[in-house]
Write a protein that holds these residues in place. Sequence first.
Motif, PDB file in Angstrom:
ATOM      1  N   ALA A 228      22.907  -0.223 -30.604  1.00 10.75           N
ATOM      2  CA  ALA A 228      21.697  -0.761 -31.215  1.00 10.75           C
ATOM      3  C   ALA A 228      20.603  -1.011 -30.179  1.00 10.75           C
ATOM      4  O   ALA A 228      19.417  -0.898 -30.493  1.00 10.75           O
ATOM      5  N   LYS A 229      20.982  -1.342 -28.958  1.00  2.00           N
ATOM      6  CA  LYS A 229      20.007  -1.603 -27.888  1.00  2.00           C
ATOM      7  C   LYS A 229      19.490  -0.328 -27.224  1.00  2.00           C
ATOM      8  O   LYS A 229      18.659  -0.383 -26.335  1.00  2.00           O
ATOM      9  N   GLY A 230      20.016   0.844 -27.635  1.00  2.00           N
ATOM     10  CA  GLY A 230      19.524   2.102 -27.075  1.00  2.00           C
ATOM     11  C   GLY A 230      20.158   2.486 -25.758  1.00  2.00           C
ATOM     12  O   GLY A 230      19.533   3.163 -24.937  1.00  2.00           O
ATOM     13  N   VAL A 231      21.390   2.087 -25.531  1.00  2.00           N
ATOM     14  CA  VAL A 231      22.057   2.391 -24.269  1.00  2.00           C
ATOM     15  C   VAL A 231      22.468   3.863 -24.199  1.00  2.00           C
ATOM     16  O   VAL A 231      22.443   4.469 -23.125  1.00  2.00           O
ATOM     17  N   VAL A 232      22.812   4.455 -25.336  1.00  2.00           N
ATOM     18  CA  VAL A 232      23.272   5.855 -25.335  1.00  2.00           C
ATOM     19  C   VAL A 232      22.192   6.799 -24.801  1.00  2.00           C
ATOM     20  O   VAL A 232      22.477   7.624 -23.924  1.00  2.00           O
ATOM     21  N   PRO A 233      20.932   6.707 -25.258  1.00  2.00           N
ATOM     22  CA  PRO A 233      19.901   7.578 -24.666  1.00  2.00           C
ATOM     23  C   PRO A 233      19.700   7.325 -23.169  1.00  2.00           C
ATOM     24  O   PRO A 233      19.435   8.250 -22.406  1.00  2.00           O
ATOM     25  N   ARG A 234      19.845   6.077 -22.756  1.00  2.00           N
ATOM     26  CA  ARG A 234      19.708   5.745 -21.337  1.00  2.00           C
ATOM     27  C   ARG A 234      20.814   6.420 -20.522  1.00  2.00           C
ATOM     28  O   ARG A 234      20.568   6.980 -19.458  1.00  2.00           O
TER      29      ARG A 234
END
Length: 190
Positions: free
Chosen positions: A135-141
């Motif tokens: 949810a915090k967008g760690v995967v794209p990072r």
Amino acid sequence: ARSAASSSAAAAASAASGGGLDFRSSSAPDARLLAASSASSFYAGAAAGGGAGGIGADRWIEPLLLCRCSPELRALAVQLIEVLCKESDDRAFRFIDMLVEAMPAACAANAAADSYWTVLGQLLSTRERKLYCVAKGVVPRITKLLKAEIARISQLEAATTSVAAGHGGGAGSGGADADAGGGGGGGGGG
């Protein structure tokens, strides 16, 4: 001026170490302002879930977990995080935020980042925490960091290939000469 600066530094150090402020010194208002500013940014960050201030914004754990000089320090940092996170899920989420922010530095730290990856894996052991990261967008990072690492490795391979191609003929004959010289030296001594 020096005594005022040293008095201000002493008051700030006393405040940081948990001691009381010396309100009799001429620099006490500066120290009180510093303490109030730090406290307000900490609590503002805590209320915002580790946003602009507080434990989520501090990077104090990064140099401990990624210390290249001391594996013992890295192990103690892992133990500290484990103990602090056992008491509070909220604290665990804040540490996850801190560790995610430190991810680029961890990628650059190579072998010194083993403790970092260990503690991050431990913190992400529950489904709830994994979903939090998604949810915090760690995967794209992570994807961006992987692409950068692939590009870096490709550049190293290209550089290694070009150096090897430039030294290709000389390296093989140098090895043969070294073998021949080693055999000749052994025959002369026996």
